[in-house]
Write an enzyme that holds these catalytic residues in place. Sequence first.
Site, PDB file in Angstrom:
ATOM      1  N   TYR A 141     -30.923  18.334   2.173  1.00 12.63           N
ATOM      2  CA  TYR A 141     -32.256  18.292   1.816  1.00 12.63           C
ATOM      3  C   TYR A 141     -32.422  19.137   0.401  1.00 12.63           C
ATOM      4  CZ  TYR A 141     -34.809  16.495   5.843  1.00 12.63           C
ATOM      5  OH  TYR A 141     -35.484  15.631   6.730  1.00 12.63           O
ATOM      6  N   LYS A 191     -20.828  17.396  12.728  1.00 11.42           N
ATOM      7  CA  LYS A 191     -20.078  16.066  12.637  1.00 11.42           C
ATOM      8  C   LYS A 191     -18.612  16.573  11.811  1.00 11.42           C
ATOM      9  CE  LYS A 191     -19.593  11.262  12.446  1.00 11.42           C
ATOM     10  NZ  LYS A 191     -19.494  10.429  13.606  1.00 11.42           N
ATOM     11  N   ASP A 223     -23.303  12.115  16.854  1.00  9.72           N
ATOM     12  CA  ASP A 223     -23.606  10.770  17.381  1.00  9.72           C
ATOM     13  C   ASP A 223     -23.606  10.710  18.752  1.00  9.72           C
ATOM     14  OD1 ASP A 223     -20.843  11.517  17.225  1.00  9.72           O
ATOM     15  OD2 ASP A 223     -20.042   9.572  16.454  1.00  9.72           O
ATOM     16  N   ASP A 247     -33.541  17.197  11.934  1.00  5.08           N
ATOM     17  CA  ASP A 247     -34.596  16.465  11.718  1.00  5.08           C
ATOM     18  C   ASP A 247     -34.479  14.991  12.664  1.00  5.08           C
ATOM     19  OD1 ASP A 247     -36.932  15.200  10.454  1.00  5.08           O
ATOM     20  OD2 ASP A 247     -35.500  13.770   9.147  1.00  5.08           O
ATOM     21  N   ASP A 251     -37.065  14.209  16.458  1.00  5.18           N
ATOM     22  CA  ASP A 251     -37.622  13.047  16.848  1.00  5.18           C
ATOM     23  C   ASP A 251     -37.296  12.338  17.915  1.00  5.18           C
ATOM     24  OD1 ASP A 251     -39.360  13.316  14.464  1.00  5.18           O
ATOM     25  OD2 ASP A 251     -39.212  11.324  13.799  1.00  5.18           O
TER      26      ASP A 251
HETATM   27  C1  IPM Z   1     -40.074  17.085   9.714  1.00  5.77           C
HETATM   28  C2  IPM Z   1     -40.606  15.959   8.542  1.00  5.77           C
HETATM   29  C3  IPM Z   1     -40.328  16.473   7.276  1.00  5.77           C
HETATM   30  C4  IPM Z   1     -38.748  16.605   7.090  1.00  5.77           C
HETATM   31  C5  IPM Z   1     -40.725  15.583   6.193  1.00  5.77           C
HETATM   32  C6  IPM Z   1     -42.196  15.374   6.503  1.00  5.77           C
HETATM   33  C7  IPM Z   1     -40.380  16.220   4.934  1.00  5.77           C
HETATM   34  O1  IPM Z   1     -39.831  14.919   9.133  1.00  5.77           O
HETATM   35  O2  IPM Z   1     -40.615  18.271   9.546  1.00  5.77           O
HETATM   36  O3  IPM Z   1     -39.349  16.891  10.724  1.00  5.77           O
HETATM   37  O4  IPM Z   1     -38.001  15.811   7.132  1.00  5.77           O
HETATM   38  O5  IPM Z   1     -38.205  17.861   7.330  1.00  5.77           O
HETATM   39 MG    MG Z   2     -38.920  15.041  10.889  1.00  8.90          MG
END
Ligand code: IPM
Ligand code: MG
Length: 370
Positions: A141, A191, A223, A247, A251
């Site tokens: 990042y 990884k 993975d 990240d 999700d």
């Molecule tokens: C998160 C989001 C952010 C990230 C974006 C909006 C920059 O996806 O906080 O998980 O990738 O960190």
């Molecule tokens: Mg995210």
Amino acid sequence: MTYKVLVLKGDGIGPEVVGEALQVLRVVTREAAVDIEFKEGVAGGHALDLHGSPLPDNVLAQARDADAILLGAVGGPKWDDPRAEKRPEQALLTLRKELGLFANVRPVRGFRELAGSSPLKPEIINNVDLVVIRELTGGIYYGRPSERREGKNGREAIDTCIYTEAEITRVLRYAFELARERRKRLTSVDKANILATSRLWREIAMALSAEFKDVNFENQLVDSMSMHLIRRPRDFDVVVTENMFGDILTDEASVLAGSMGLLPSASLGEDLNSAGFRVGLYEPIHGSAPDIAGRDEANPLAAILSGAMLLEHSLGLKAEAELILQAVEAVVRDGYRTRDLGGGSGARLIGCKAMGRTVRERIESLQPGA
Ligand code: IPM
Ligand code: MG
């Protein structure tokens, strides 16, 4: 004592969900021994439109000055041009980096009543209770170079993944300590069969595990971890990983809870605030959901629970945080649902405002002396 909380509502559904969270925080801290001053600032696409910058200098200064920050969400299709130099997401990245918020804490707990809202089988997700610690200020990042350029064979692009020993050590240490307070299991995800950064990460993790002998430690490759996480989520307690893997995995982990609309997060730094606790930025893990913005349909529970994390981690108001949690659990148990949580028998479908109000009413009835 007055604590300063900076409120950045952001874009899309951000203002709606943070608006409800703010009101919850006001109600729950009414009798607290401290005063909280809420100050509003602009960030994200909204700030870009108003001031030409996703995070104007004075807002960054306000953030540095605050004891904690509550944020909604940033971004939306309006600002999605891939060639744009300024993007709403930069507000988040700058805040994280400038405030040194290296530990992103994302707890995932399944509500039994909401097992039906997840596409996964109830017997897999019932009683899931894990926390992902995502490293937040390093890795791909932030690595440089990160650019597009002309190569010998046309356009090319490069991103750089870089981690220092100090960055890896502090986040792993945070995770080991958290595991020690919980069920004493830590899974480090990397990884290491491919990446040099992962091999350094694993080496440091192994060395630290010798120091934390009471913590049951394991390494997993990212993975296969993405598969284990949805096949046997109950086996995990604390999971720690680098920025981009975290990240993606968080999700995925949100599916375990039934909806993204339920998951709060805290991003913590090393610095202490005027209350003597860690400086932190608190936000729901969901995005700005522009498709439902302004329609009073958003789920404010993740923002409300982020407010609870703020009280606990940055202001030391544990009892008040616990009260919010209890109220949210009660409201869900009673069948109140925003649209994202699905219907089902006995469900009472309500909007964002009504959900916020219902949580506040429940807090008032749970408050001592009520
Ligand atoms: C998160 C989001 C952010 C990230 C974006 C909006 C920059 O996806 O906080 O998980 O990738 O960190
Ligand atoms: Mg995210």
